[in-house]
Design a protein around this motif. Structure first.
Motif, PDB file in Angstrom:
ATOM      1  N   PRO A  13      50.350   3.188  25.266  1.00 21.76           N
ATOM      2  CA  PRO A  13      51.286   2.816  26.336  1.00 21.76           C
ATOM      3  C   PRO A  13      52.681   3.374  26.057  1.00 21.76           C
ATOM      4  N   SER A  14      53.439   3.643  27.118  1.00 15.40           N
ATOM      5  CA  SER A  14      54.809   4.141  26.961  1.00 15.40           C
ATOM      6  C   SER A  14      55.796   3.147  27.558  1.00 15.40           C
ATOM      7  N   VAL A  64      54.717  -0.238  18.951  1.00 13.75           N
ATOM      8  CA  VAL A  64      55.702   0.815  18.682  1.00 13.75           C
ATOM      9  C   VAL A  64      55.859   1.744  19.877  1.00 13.75           C
ATOM     10  N   CYS A  65      54.748   2.229  20.421  1.00 13.09           N
ATOM     11  CA  CYS A  65      54.817   3.216  21.510  1.00 13.09           C
ATOM     12  C   CYS A  65      55.462   2.636  22.773  1.00 13.09           C
ATOM     13  N   ALA A  66      55.348   1.329  22.957  1.00 12.96           N
ATOM     14  CA  ALA A  66      55.948   0.702  24.135  1.00 12.96           C
ATOM     15  C   ALA A  66      57.476   0.778  24.103  1.00 12.96           C
ATOM     16  N   ASP A 109      58.751  11.348  24.742  1.00 13.94           N
ATOM     17  CA  ASP A 109      59.115  11.308  23.323  1.00 13.94           C
ATOM     18  C   ASP A 109      57.908  11.597  22.432  1.00 13.94           C
ATOM     19  N   MET A 110      56.711  11.220  22.906  1.00 15.11           N
ATOM     20  CA  MET A 110      55.509  11.443  22.108  1.00 15.11           C
ATOM     21  C   MET A 110      55.121  12.917  22.063  1.00 15.11           C
ATOM     22  N   ILE A 154      57.827   8.154  15.691  1.00 14.19           N
ATOM     23  CA  ILE A 154      56.834   7.204  16.199  1.00 14.19           C
ATOM     24  C   ILE A 154      55.721   7.009  15.170  1.00 14.19           C
ATOM     25  N   GLU A 155      55.245   8.107  14.584  1.00 10.85           N
ATOM     26  CA  GLU A 155      54.178   8.022  13.579  1.00 10.85           C
ATOM     27  C   GLU A 155      54.613   7.180  12.382  1.00 10.85           C
ATOM     28  N   GLU A 156      55.851   7.389  11.927  1.00 14.87           N
ATOM     29  CA  GLU A 156      56.342   6.645  10.761  1.00 14.87           C
ATOM     30  C   GLU A 156      56.490   5.159  11.079  1.00 14.87           C
ATOM     31  N   GLU A 157      56.969   4.839  12.285  1.00 17.89           N
ATOM     32  CA  GLU A 157      57.130   3.427  12.653  1.00 17.89           C
ATOM     33  C   GLU A 157      55.772   2.731  12.769  1.00 17.89           C
ATOM     34  N   ILE A 158      54.774   3.438  13.299  1.00 22.02           N
ATOM     35  CA  ILE A 158      53.421   2.851  13.381  1.00 22.02           C
ATOM     36  C   ILE A 158      52.888   2.587  11.978  1.00 22.02           C
TER      37      ILE A 158
END
Length: 259
Positions: free
Chosen positions: A71-72, A119-121, A127-128, A136-140
């Motif tokens: 999801p965004s 995170v993606c929300a 941005d993805m 985003i990858e690091e936050e996930i």
């Protein structure tokens, strides 16, 4: 025959209560349902097959591959291929098996789905597909580590990789149009800059030529003109070619003495 039968039975029992731990593996003995705290590394281990068994797990880097929609922030769904790279910490394998069981990869997948949604929300779909992807990858990954630690220790997350990002068709077209417009604007700015530089060059050339004419005009005194005329006659007289020179007796015909 009886002796052979007993010998064969003994051999089978011997092999049935042996386990071989290969490189890149670690074993944990489970006796009557309880896991031993001792981790067995490379080699052969003997155990009682009636009450015990050896559970072998890989200590190498493993890859869980997923294909799902993320999801965004604007409520869109972005399709992506995901790779979760992890490995088990050798001395903590008993804790993983006791708390998560042998299907711990299902737990890792579930934790990822939850963390990625949270995170993606917070990010826009574009941005993805940009330089924000690594953030985003690091936050996930950080979010997953927090959730996994609440359940068991021993799973080391190496990386979360988002691959083959596929934006919704309408958004992808809008991004392409925007990038094309930005490239066209940059190209036009370059052309305008080149035109300005060319105009400035022509102005400088014209000013230089004007200044040269002014300097030349102010430097052409009657005395200079006479000296140049004498010099020209000397060069002409030294030439082997035949020639006719017409003068008024004072100056060459090319020069008006009244000016």
């Amino acid at each position: 025959m009886k002796t052979k039968f007993l010998l064969l039975t003994a051999i089978l029992l011997l092999f049935s209560n042996c386990a071989v731990i290969r490189p890149g593996e670690a074993g944990v003995k489970q006796t009557l349902g309880k896991f031993s705290d001792d981790v067995i590394t490379e080699g052969t281990v003997i155990y009682n097959p009636f009450i015990s068994k050896i559970i072998k797990e890989s200590t190498q880097t493993n890859n869980i591959k997923l294909v799902l929609s993320l999801p965004s922030k604007e409520g869109l769904s972005v399709d992506s291929e995901i790779s979760i790279l992890y490995r088990l910490e050798q001395n903590k394998i008993p804790s993983v098996l006791e708390n998560l069981g042998q299907e711990y990869e299902d737990i890792i997948t579930s934790v990822f789905r939850s963390a990625s949604s949270d995170v993606c929300a917070k990010f826009y779909a574009k941005d993805m597909h940009s330089g924000m992807r690594s953030t985003i990858e690091e936050e996930i990954k950080i979010k997953m580590e927090e959730n996994l630690l609440k359940q068991a220790e021993g799973i080391e997350l190496i990386a979360v990789l988002m691959k083959s990002i596929r934006l919704p068709r309408g958004l992808a077209n809008s991004i392409e149009e925007k990038l094309q417009a930005e490239q066209d604007a940059m190209r036009m700015e370059f052309v305008i800059q080149q035109a300005k530089l060319e105009a400035e060059r022509k102005i400088i050339d014209a000013e230089g030529e004007r200044d040269a004419q002014i300097i030349l005009a102010t430097g052409l005194t009657p005395e200079i003109i006479k000296i140049k005329s004498i010099d020209a006659f000397n060069r002409l007289s030294a030439s082997p070619n035949s020639k006719i020179i017409i003068t008024d007796g004072k100056t060459p015909m090319l020069i008006n003495p009244n000016e």
